[in-house]
Enzyme design. Structure first.
Site, PDB file in Angstrom:
ATOM      1  CG  ASP A 113      -1.585  16.348   9.445  1.00 46.97           C
ATOM      2  OD1 ASP A 113      -1.214  16.317   8.272  1.00 46.97           O
ATOM      3  OD2 ASP A 113      -0.899  16.868  10.348  1.00 46.97           O
ATOM      4  CG  ASP A 169      -6.201  26.111  16.824  1.00 47.53           C
ATOM      5  OD1 ASP A 169      -6.187  24.999  16.263  1.00 47.53           O
ATOM      6  OD2 ASP A 169      -5.497  26.379  17.807  1.00 47.53           O
ATOM      7  NE  ARG A 175     -10.275  26.693  18.295  1.00 46.44           N
ATOM      8  CZ  ARG A 175      -9.610  25.549  18.145  1.00 46.44           C
ATOM      9  NH1 ARG A 175      -9.821  24.795  17.098  1.00 46.44           N
ATOM     10  NH2 ARG A 175      -8.734  25.147  19.053  1.00 46.44           N
TER      11      ARG A 175
HETATM   12  P1  5GP Z   1      -3.315  13.927  13.125  1.00 50.30           P
HETATM   13  O1  5GP Z   1      -3.379  13.193  14.428  1.00 50.30           O
HETATM   14  O2  5GP Z   1      -4.142  13.339  12.020  1.00 50.30           O
HETATM   15  O3  5GP Z   1      -1.897  14.185  12.698  1.00 50.30           O
HETATM   16  O4  5GP Z   1      -3.766  15.386  13.426  1.00 50.30           O
HETATM   17  C1  5GP Z   1      -5.041  15.810  13.516  1.00 50.30           C
HETATM   18  C2  5GP Z   1      -5.050  17.128  14.250  1.00 50.30           C
HETATM   19  O5  5GP Z   1      -3.898  17.924  13.948  1.00 50.30           O
HETATM   20  C3  5GP Z   1      -6.231  17.947  13.802  1.00 50.30           C
HETATM   21  O6  5GP Z   1      -7.371  17.646  14.549  1.00 50.30           O
HETATM   22  C4  5GP Z   1      -5.731  19.354  14.028  1.00 50.30           C
HETATM   23  O7  5GP Z   1      -5.947  19.708  15.374  1.00 50.30           O
HETATM   24  C5  5GP Z   1      -4.235  19.279  13.809  1.00 50.30           C
HETATM   25  N1  5GP Z   1      -3.878  19.732  12.452  1.00 50.30           N
HETATM   26  C6  5GP Z   1      -3.339  18.998  11.461  1.00 50.30           C
HETATM   27  N2  5GP Z   1      -3.149  19.750  10.352  1.00 50.30           N
HETATM   28  C7  5GP Z   1      -3.591  20.985  10.662  1.00 50.30           C
HETATM   29  C8  5GP Z   1      -3.677  22.216   9.911  1.00 50.30           C
HETATM   30  O8  5GP Z   1      -3.318  22.350   8.734  1.00 50.30           O
HETATM   31  N3  5GP Z   1      -4.217  23.273  10.577  1.00 50.30           N
HETATM   32  C9  5GP Z   1      -4.651  23.208  11.850  1.00 50.30           C
HETATM   33  N4  5GP Z   1      -5.159  24.320  12.377  1.00 50.30           N
HETATM   34  N5  5GP Z   1      -4.569  22.077  12.581  1.00 50.30           N
HETATM   35  C10 5GP Z   1      -4.057  20.969  11.988  1.00 50.30           C
END
Ligand code: 5GP
Length: 186
Positions: A113, A169, A175
């Site tokens: 993300d 989740d 999940r």
């Molecule tokens: P980043 O550090 O890349 O922003 O975030 C990664 C983490 O954010 C993922 O492992 C997940 O836990 C959470 N995350 C980001 N987008 C989503 C989403 O659309 N749905 C869910 N369930 N978790 C997300």
């Protein structure tokens, strides 16, 4: 919470199965003749790792790593209204159980993300001095990126929606849904 009926399927179980098999074949080709270690990021990547690994025809072992964000983690409903915004301060809750030195490591994540989590995990694993480090993510939301990180193996690029299912989740639930679904922003 939501009724499962309120969730719109974004990626079906058949599409997931087809794509995950292709990713497994790609990893098999790229590491032909070598051993690999899958490092799954808890908990979201557990289901993806289980399916992906069964499509990789190599000598392989599993390990797991755990992270959580410090402080300002939004509540699930804030998360939906404003999108997920990690603070940037990621903390290790479970380290790998073995040295990755001189090993071929595939870091397996559910979704890329902002990139904060994988940037942090990549630096931790690179400190082990692996022979190779590759990132496999089932989902990628490139429009949300805050750190310039890319995965080597990407299942699907998706728009900026909050998704659940197939390991992902909302407040620890959903999940176990076999499809990847969009949660309505309400
Ligand atoms: P980043 O550090 O890349 O922003 O975030 C990664 C983490 O954010 C993922 O492992 C997940 O836990 C959470 N995350 C980001 N987008 C989503 C989403 O659309 N749905 C869910 N369930 N978790 C997300």
């Amino acid at each position: 919470m939501f009724a499962v009926n309120d969730l719109k399927v974004l990626i079906s179980r058949d599409q997931i199965a087809y794509r995950v098999a292709a990713m497994g074949a790609e990893i098999t080709r790229d590491f032909a003749g070598e051993s690999i270690i899958f490092v799954g990021v808890l908990k979201g990547a557990a289901i993806f790792l289980g399916d992906l690994a069964r499509h990789v025809d190599l000598d392989a072992t599993f390990d797991f790593i755990g992270v959580s964000s410090y402080g300002n983690r939004p509540t699930p409903s804030q998360e939906l209204q404003h999108g997920w915004d990690s603070t940037g301060e990621v903390r290790l809750t479970k380290d790998v159980d073995q040295s990755m030195r001189d090993k071929n490591v595939i870091l397996v994540e559910d979704i890329l993300d902002t990139g904060l989590t994988l940037t942090y995990l990549k630096s931790i694993l690179l400190a082990h001095k692996p022979k190779a480090l590759r990132i496999a993510t089932l989902l990628d939301k490139p429009s949300r990126r805050k750190k310039p990180i890319q995965a080597d193996y990407v299942g699907f690029s998706i728009p900026d929606e909050f998704v659940v299912g197939y390991g992902l989740d909302y407040a620890e639930r959903y999940r176990n849904l076999p499809d990847i679904c969009v949660v309505p922003r309400g």
